[in-house]
Motif scaffolding. Structure first.
Motif, short mmCIF file in Angstrom:
data_model
loop_
_atom_site.label_atom_id
_atom_site.label_comp_id
_atom_site.label_asym_id
_atom_site.label_seq_id
_atom_site.Cartn_x
_atom_site.Cartn_y
_atom_site.Cartn_z
N VAL A 133 0.83 -1.20 0.00
CA VAL A 133 0.00 0.00 0.00
C VAL A 133 0.87 1.26 0.00
O VAL A 133 0.57 2.23 -0.70
CB VAL A 133 -0.93 -0.01 1.23
CG1 VAL A 133 -1.60 1.34 1.42
CG2 VAL A 133 -1.99 -1.09 1.07
N ASP A 134 1.94 1.24 0.78
CA ASP A 134 2.83 2.40 0.85
C ASP A 134 3.47 2.70 -0.50
O ASP A 134 3.75 3.86 -0.81
CB ASP A 134 3.92 2.18 1.90
CG ASP A 134 3.39 2.20 3.32
OD1 ASP A 134 2.23 2.66 3.50
OD2 ASP A 134 4.10 1.76 4.24
N MET A 135 3.73 1.66 -1.29
CA MET A 135 4.38 1.83 -2.58
C MET A 135 3.33 2.15 -3.64
O MET A 135 3.14 1.43 -4.62
CB MET A 135 5.14 0.57 -2.96
CG MET A 135 6.31 0.81 -3.89
SD MET A 135 7.60 1.82 -3.16
CE MET A 135 8.30 0.69 -1.96
N CYS A 136 2.62 3.24 -3.43
CA CYS A 136 1.57 3.67 -4.37
C CYS A 136 1.40 5.18 -4.21
O CYS A 136 1.29 5.67 -3.09
CB CYS A 136 0.26 2.95 -4.06
SG CYS A 136 -1.13 3.46 -5.10
N PRO A 137 1.37 5.93 -5.31
CA PRO A 137 1.16 7.38 -5.20
C PRO A 137 -0.17 7.70 -4.54
O PRO A 137 -1.08 6.88 -4.48
CB PRO A 137 1.17 7.84 -6.67
CG PRO A 137 1.85 6.75 -7.42
CD PRO A 137 1.54 5.48 -6.69
N GLN A 138 -0.29 8.93 -4.06
CA GLN A 138 -1.51 9.37 -3.39
C GLN A 138 -2.58 9.77 -4.39
O GLN A 138 -3.45 10.60 -4.09
CB GLN A 138 -1.19 10.55 -2.46
CG GLN A 138 -0.27 10.20 -1.31
CD GLN A 138 -0.86 9.13 -0.39
OE1 GLN A 138 -2.02 9.23 0.02
NE2 GLN A 138 -0.06 8.12 -0.08
N LYS A 139 -2.52 9.23 -5.56
CA LYS A 139 -3.51 9.55 -6.60
C LYS A 139 -3.97 8.27 -7.29
O LYS A 139 -3.17 7.35 -7.52
CB LYS A 139 -2.92 10.51 -7.65
CG LYS A 139 -2.64 11.91 -7.13
CD LYS A 139 -2.11 12.80 -8.24
CE LYS A 139 -1.81 14.21 -7.72
NZ LYS A 139 -3.03 14.94 -7.38
N GLN B 102 -3.75 18.34 -10.38
CA GLN B 102 -3.15 18.90 -9.17
C GLN B 102 -4.08 18.78 -7.97
O GLN B 102 -3.73 19.13 -6.86
CB GLN B 102 -2.80 20.38 -9.41
CG GLN B 102 -1.78 20.60 -10.53
CD GLN B 102 -0.46 19.89 -10.27
OE1 GLN B 102 0.07 19.94 -9.17
NE2 GLN B 102 0.06 19.20 -11.29
N ASP B 103 -5.31 18.31 -8.23
CA ASP B 103 -6.31 18.23 -7.17
C ASP B 103 -5.98 17.09 -6.20
O ASP B 103 -5.35 16.10 -6.57
CB ASP B 103 -7.69 17.99 -7.76
CG ASP B 103 -8.11 19.12 -8.69
OD1 ASP B 103 -7.61 20.24 -8.50
OD2 ASP B 103 -8.91 18.85 -9.62
N LYS B 104 -6.43 17.24 -4.97
CA LYS B 104 -6.31 16.15 -3.99
C LYS B 104 -7.25 15.02 -4.39
O LYS B 104 -8.42 15.25 -4.70
CB LYS B 104 -6.65 16.67 -2.61
CG LYS B 104 -6.57 15.61 -1.50
CD LYS B 104 -6.85 16.22 -0.15
CE LYS B 104 -6.96 15.16 0.94
NZ LYS B 104 -5.75 14.36 1.07
#
Length: 588
Positions: free
Chosen positions: A279-285, A293-295
């Motif tokens: 899970v950590d090895m995944c971008p926040q998108k 550029q949006d969250k």
């Protein structure tokens, strides 16, 4: 997840080399939709090569295009995840890290580097100073590589994540690190490949290789610390086992948990760590938000979810690995079941061709029903999470269409009825296109967690019961040892090609190196007690852990293969055997 490809051949046939690479491009691009690149150059006066890389962005603050070339002219194509073993700065992708690390390294140093990696990988690496092409797959073969050898009809050599179906294409066995020394090897009848095998590979497997693969004396050290524990239960242990309850009813769960507590706690610890790494090895998108550029507020992580034991445990532990604000997609696939229904119409309106009975599509297959039950219990015991139960319904017409256009190329070079059924079910499940609460929905997840590997290690298949009935504990141990050693040829290359086709990274928490090492250390009778009834004894360690954590619906479900649970097998010729060659694959 990336799609990587190397093709080389006679320089006089450069157009053919580039044409072969282009034929593979679409399949590679599906795996790596975020960036595609290639380079072509001469290796020797007689040979030219093309390197092709398509990238799915998963690591680093920015995407690293491939192929990547270092200051010495070495070329790297990397399809993998370094989940542990090396500390990689957060802003740097593992592709860039590996390219920099391997610059100036000799063969022994390359071997040491690969041996220390924890995580799935396949790579193609050309070292300019030695004119050697190195390639291979991780110790389990979790990422696909196929090859096509030179023939008198076509003097070309191909290594690729995936390529179009062809009788000349076979899987690269996950036996170690291969290399071709182009300073000595020519594209003719004497062409050969050298192999540096993993330390755990049996000599019998190496002896069975064709004479064109030359096994070297060096060994690639396996990252699996523990070999399979082959100890057998003593009479005292057997007496203890007979005293245990043989069901997972409420009053029995605590008794089983107390008997297995130490190993259950160790398993839960390493399995949670395995999921956290993935899970950590995944971008926040998510897929939809890659270029914005949006969250991102969508699901980044999905689980291939039948509601059975293996996927349920992944979902349950995943809950503690993500912020509570993130939703999780549970992807549940079902194939249509045509059930006869007599409509309430006037007699003159009845369908004469079917004697008034018209087919009605029904998707309430076993995996759909168990999936809903497990999803409902998951919401009860983990109410702080938004669990998206995605119902993926597949018609017979769409199955036939996608099999012909795409799936048959991904399943290849495997071609059995079993490969077809599993491959098709995984492809539609991994696509994530269905309905969510009755509305059309396509999962935007970048990472797909799957339960492969649990059955092989924990005695989950019916054949394990068969071997146990015939030869008791020694026969069961022998079967499990064989299951683990051959998983790369039977399952994982195919599953990786299928699932990665949708631009998601399939990840297998049960096949994390530390999970496998831990389970290898556990005596067989604490992992599977096949004297107990079906739905209890197989995978007893995992079942008890699941029930102890509150997911009792999944804990007691007997093993049900995806081709039966999704009911894809019912759509095809019921007289076929799983081992038969599938005419639907080879006939297209």
């Amino acid at each position: 997840m990336c799609g990587i490809c190397f093709v080389c051949g006679l320089s006089s046939s450069l157009c053919q080399i580039e044409e072969q690479a282009s034929l593979t491009h679409n399949l590679l691009h599906h795996r790596g939709p975020d960036s595609c690149g290639d380079m072509t150059f001469s290796i020797t006066d007689e040979l030219s090569a093309t390197f092709h890389g398509c990238v799915l962005w998963l690591q680093g603050s920015v995407l690293t295009p491939q192929p990547i070339i270092d200051k010495e002219g070495n070329v790297l194509l990397w399809n993998g995840d370094i989940l542990a073993g090396y500390e990689i700065p957060g802003e740097k992708s593992d592709t860039k890290y590996i390219s920099e690390y391997l610059t100036g390294k000799d063969e022994e140093e390359i071997m040491c580097f690969l041996s220390a990696i924890k995580g799935p990988w396949s790579l193609i690496y050309y070292q300019k100073c030695t004119k050697r092409l190195y390639f291979g797959r991780d110790v389990f073969g979790r990422h696909s590589l196929v090859w096509r050898w030179p023939t008198e009809q076509s003097w070309m050599f191909l290594v690729s994540s995936v390529t179009q179906r062809s009788a000349e294409v076979t899987e690269v066995p996950a036996l170690g690190l291969y290399y071709v020394d182009f300073s000595h090897s020519k594209m003719d009848v004497n062409f050969h490949v050298s192999l540096i095998p993993w330390t755990h590979v049996d000599e019998s497997n190496l002896a069975a290789l064709p004479s064109t693969i030359h096994t070297q004396r060096q060994k690639l050290v396996s990252p699996i610390r523990n070999r399979l524990n082959i100890s057998l239960p003593t009479d005292e242990v057997l007496e203890t086992l007979r005293a245990l309850p043989t069901s997972l009813e409420n009053d029995h769960i605590d008794m089983l948990y107390n008997a297995l507590k130490d190993d259950i706690d160790r398993l839960l610890e390493v399995l949670k760590t395995s999921i956290q790494r993935r899970v950590d090895m995944c971008p926040q998108k998510c897929q939809r938000c890659t270029n914005t550029q949006d969250k991102c507020s969508h699901s980044r992580i999905a689980v291939l979810f039948s509601g059975g034991l293996d996927s349920a445990m992944i979902a349950l532990l995943l809950d503690s690995c993500l912020p509570s604000s993130e939703s999780v997609d549970l992807l549940n696939v079902a194939f249509e079941q045509r059930t006869p229904q007599r409509p309430e119409k006037k007699k003159s309106q009845l369908n004469c061709a079917t004697n008034g009975i018209v087919p009605s599509k029904d998707y309430d297959v076993p995996d759909r029903l168990s999936g809903r039950r497990c999803w409902q219990q998951l919401m009860e015991i983990r109410p702080g999470r938004c669990w998206n139960f995605v119902e993926i319904d597949v018609t017979g017409e769409e199955l036939a269409r996608q099999r012909e256009s795409t799936i048959s190329h991904l399943v290849a070079p495997l071609n059995s009825v079993l490969d077809d059924s599993i491959g098709c079910a995984l492809w539609f499940g991994g696509r994530g296109e269905g309905t969510l609460e009755g509305s059309p929905y396509v999962s935007p997840a970048r990472v797909l967690l799957c339960g492969m590997g649990a059955d092989e290690q924990l005695g989950g298949y019916s054949r394990h019961r068969g071997r146990f009935s015939a030869g008791s504990w020694p026969a069961l141990l022998e079967e499990i040892d064989m299951e683990i050693s051959r998983i790369h040829t039977r399952n994982l290359g195919r599953d990786n090609r299928i699932l990665a086709d949708h631009g998601r990274a399939p990840r297998f928490p049960y096949l994390d190196e530390d999970v496998v090492s831990m389970l290898n250390s556990v005596p067989i009778w604490r992992k599977a007690n096949l004297n107990m009834p079906r739905g209890v004894g197989e995978k007893i360690l995992l079942r008890t852990a699941c029930a102890h954590l509150g997911l009792t619906t999944a804990a007691g479900l007997p093993k049900r293969a995806i081709q039966f649970g999704s009911r894809i097998a019912k759509l095809e010729n019921s007289k076929e055997k799983g081992s038969d060659t599938c005419s639907r694959l080879v006939g297209n």
